[in-house]
Design a protein around this motif. Structure first.
Motif, PDB file in Angstrom:
ATOM      1  N   SER A  17      33.268  42.139  36.783  1.00 17.71           N
ATOM      2  CA  SER A  17      34.224  41.858  35.723  1.00 17.71           C
ATOM      3  C   SER A  17      33.569  42.011  34.350  1.00 17.71           C
ATOM      4  O   SER A  17      34.146  42.591  33.424  1.00 17.71           O
ATOM      5  CB  SER A  17      34.780  40.443  35.885  1.00 17.71           C
TER       6      SER A  17
ATOM      7  N   SER B  78      40.671  48.187  39.971  1.00 17.78           N
ATOM      8  CA  SER B  78      39.461  48.131  39.151  1.00 17.78           C
ATOM      9  C   SER B  78      38.463  49.209  39.532  1.00 17.78           C
ATOM     10  O   SER B  78      37.515  49.481  38.793  1.00 17.78           O
ATOM     11  CB  SER B  78      38.802  46.757  39.254  1.00 17.78           C
TER      12      SER B  78
ATOM     13  N   ARG C  80      32.715  45.898  33.913  1.00 15.11           N
ATOM     14  CA  ARG C  80      33.926  46.709  33.733  1.00 15.11           C
ATOM     15  C   ARG C  80      34.611  46.359  32.422  1.00 15.11           C
ATOM     16  O   ARG C  80      35.157  47.235  31.725  1.00 15.11           O
ATOM     17  CB  ARG C  80      34.865  46.504  34.919  1.00 15.11           C
TER      18      ARG C  80
ATOM     19  N   TRP D 128      43.041  41.519  38.786  1.00 20.36           N
ATOM     20  CA  TRP D 128      42.822  42.954  38.596  1.00 20.36           C
ATOM     21  C   TRP D 128      41.431  43.346  39.052  1.00 20.36           C
ATOM     22  O   TRP D 128      41.240  44.362  39.722  1.00 20.36           O
ATOM     23  CB  TRP D 128      43.008  43.323  37.128  1.00 20.36           C
ATOM     24  N   VAL D 129      40.445  42.520  38.718  1.00 29.70           N
ATOM     25  CA  VAL D 129      39.056  42.819  39.081  1.00 29.70           C
ATOM     26  C   VAL D 129      38.900  42.937  40.584  1.00 29.70           C
ATOM     27  O   VAL D 129      38.185  43.808  41.094  1.00 29.70           O
ATOM     28  CB  VAL D 129      38.107  41.738  38.523  1.00 29.70           C
TER      29      VAL D 129
END
Length: 302
Positions: free
Chosen positions: A180, A209, A183, A203-204
């Motif tokens: 996380s 992702s 990214r 989302w991660v």
């Protein structure tokens, strides 16, 4: 995208052909790369490369803490998790000591393409590695014990090994919190003044992702190792981030180098600092003369 690069070492020492991050002479082995940078600046081979050279890298200080780095290295080096040398993807056998004429594949890269309203996963398979390449990349009698014991898929030289942590989404599944951070850092922009966007947990941990991730690599460079290739670019990728995992006080050499109108710029980085840059921008790693340089590299597809 235009990026800014705070605290780059761009001082000029009249006694040096170019300066490293400590204002000493830069690795002379990069002179060939410098000549290519000057040539490409004067006569850009293509528009995308020219545009990449007009961008400036963005330095993100202390992206990862020492504890986080230690955990990444511990997880990656845990016994039985990753090979010490590549595996035959048909049998799963390690091939670091093999001497036959089998053809071995590098880990495939998965790219998600959007076609109409549907997403289709396309596996981009690197070329087969011939038996000669196997001997060059895996059966390296000169590989030092420190690198031979490090988790890696390929030994590019006797002083440089790489581990592909994107395989089976291992890094994302094993270390989602750190993924996380990394990214999110790749969404940073100069006007954010070093702030790293916070990515939503859901989302991660989702496949989204990883949609545009080309690779997540762990690099080890021992003394004599570096990335000296003239004209080196991460061609085909859009953004690259490189996080320094080693302590610079334990390593001599190993500067991350980009070019400003053909002039080498050695970036002064601390442990946990990251450099985010346009993938097609020229870059190199100066030769490590002592210690072990470790870095984590992520590339994103366009």
């Amino acid at each position: 995208m235009t990026m800014t690069s705070p605290e780059c070492n761009n001082n000029i020492n009249p006694l040096c052909w170019a300066c490293d991050s400590n204002n000493d002479e830069l690795d002379p082995q990069l002179k060939a790369a410098h000549r290519v940078a000057v040539r490409d600046d004067a006569d850009p081979p293509c528009r995308s490369w020219s545009e990449a050279e007009r961008t400036e890298p963005l330095i993100l200080r202390s992206l990862l803490s020492g504890e986080q780095i230690d955990e990444i290295l511990a997880q990656a080096s845990a016994e039985g998790v990753w090979p010490r040398g590549s595996r035959d993807y048909n049998t799963g056998d390690e091939i670091i000591d093999r001497d036959d004429d089998a053809l071995i594949m590098s880990p495939p890269l998965c790219r998600r393409h959007r076609l109409a309203d549907a997403c289709v996963d396309v596996v981009v398979q690197p070329p087969s590695i011939s038996s000669d390449k196997i001997r060059n990349h895996f059966n390296r009698p000169g590989l030092c014990d420190e690198l031979r014991s490090a988790a890696h898929h390929l030994a590019w030289t006797d002083e440089h090994v790489v581990l592909y942590m994107h395989t089976d989404n291992w890094f994302v599944r094993t270390l989602p919190e750190y993924w996380s951070l990394i990214r999110g850092a790749m969404e940073s922009r100069p006007w954010m003044n070093g702030a790293v966007p916070v990515m939503d947990d859901s989302w991660v941990e989702s496949e989204q992702s990883m949609e545009n991730v080309r690779c997540i690599e762990l690099h080890h460079y021992s003394a004599g190792g570096g990335l000296l290739t003239p004209g080196h670019r991460d061609c085909g990728s859009a953004l690259t981030i490189s996080v320094l995992l080693s302590d610079p006080s334990d390593v001599t050499g190993g500067d991350f180098v980009t070019y400003d109108e053909g002039t080498p710029v050695a970036h002064k980085m601390g442990r946990g600092d990251a450099i985010l840059f346009s993938s097609e921008k020229l870059h190199n790693i100066s030769t490590v003369t002592s210690g072990l340089r470790q870095s984590l590299v992520v590339e994103l597809w366009p």
